[in-house]
Write a protein that holds these residues in place. Sequence first.
Motif: not given
Length: 395
Positions: A150-151, A154, A173, A187, A190, A295, A299
């Motif tokens: 996910q990172w 992103l 997520s 989440s 995020l 971000s 997180i």
Amino acid sequence: MSLKSPATGFLTDQMIIVLALFAASALYFYANINGLGLTNDSLRYLNQSIAFAENHSLSEIGFRNVFPFQSLEIVLLSFLGDHSLTVMKYLHVFLLGGTIFIHLIIAFEILSTAKMRIAYAVTLTFSTPLLMVHSFLWTEPLFILLTSFQWYLLWRFFQHKNLKILLLILLISILYCWQRKAGMLFSLGLVLALVRYFSFSGRQILIIFASLLMLILVLYGTIGTVNLIGERPVLSSIPLNFKNYFGALSGWILPLPLNLWLRIGVLIVAIICISYWLWKTIPTMPEPLKAYLSSILIIVLTYFVIRHFYHRPHSDEADRFLAPLYPGVFFLIIFVMEQIILKTDHHIRKLVFSVMLILWLAYPVARTFKNAELWHNRTKNPLLIKGQIQAIHKK
């Protein structure tokens, strides 16, 4: 993927990644030569997976809530059947390698000096927390891989502004919330990061935060609704969690034989200095990098702060619960170090800084080898609770 090459006169970025994956895999297999470690959580996963394989109903095995946290691991184990422990032993090395690979890909596109790219590769390869969570039948390995991916997405989203990438980020997520309850904290972080990125008006931000607060209260049953999560954060947990989590974090960053509270104090000063530097420096950076660093910081802080509200009294679990933050924490530290080096013109100061960096990295390497040896010795007596495992599979 656009890696900078060569990283040094004799090592390309691709070679560094290959060496890192090989070293991490070798350490992993040495530590777990006869099988993964098993705890009470491991036994519960195995019990539930066998029951799920028989009736294919999550509600029948205790998942009463709307959100079946940790069900992803249960479903996976149920498909593997009697061979689940063997398969997971080999699957974990791919999960560990995948996590290291993803974070090195991101970092090598951002870090500009060979010294710091190698330093970050060393911190991930010889990470005791990462090796530990992959050495037990726990939910963390898949969870950490999902958060890592996910990172990566992103970082790509901030570069290309692609809606499909954003939707995939949100889908992940859901998956990692099914893998671990702590996924909710990632989440939430995020969402806060995206709110900041899209620069909503003050009124819109207030509405979003109020909606999130209401959702959290509803999920925890705080306003008379059903508690869909299963546990409530409590203020009384903060002091002990502060000691445990800051103690674990200081052990990662300050490998010094200091009194625990003195070490925590030094860590807090270091955090304040790094945070101040990031706060002053991030706004001056190019947009994709500024958005990504902000971000990751949001997180990491969201997860770390909110974890203090959960009742987790055992200090030996702190490394496990903080392990998902390890790649992000050290990326931020290495990034700050690199910026300091780039702004240091004096050759003597650069040399002193380089020597300090090597000495700093020596500790996690030694600690990881020591723990690998301990886990290797543990597995000389394979599956310390083998009788319980056999009983489970006979049911």
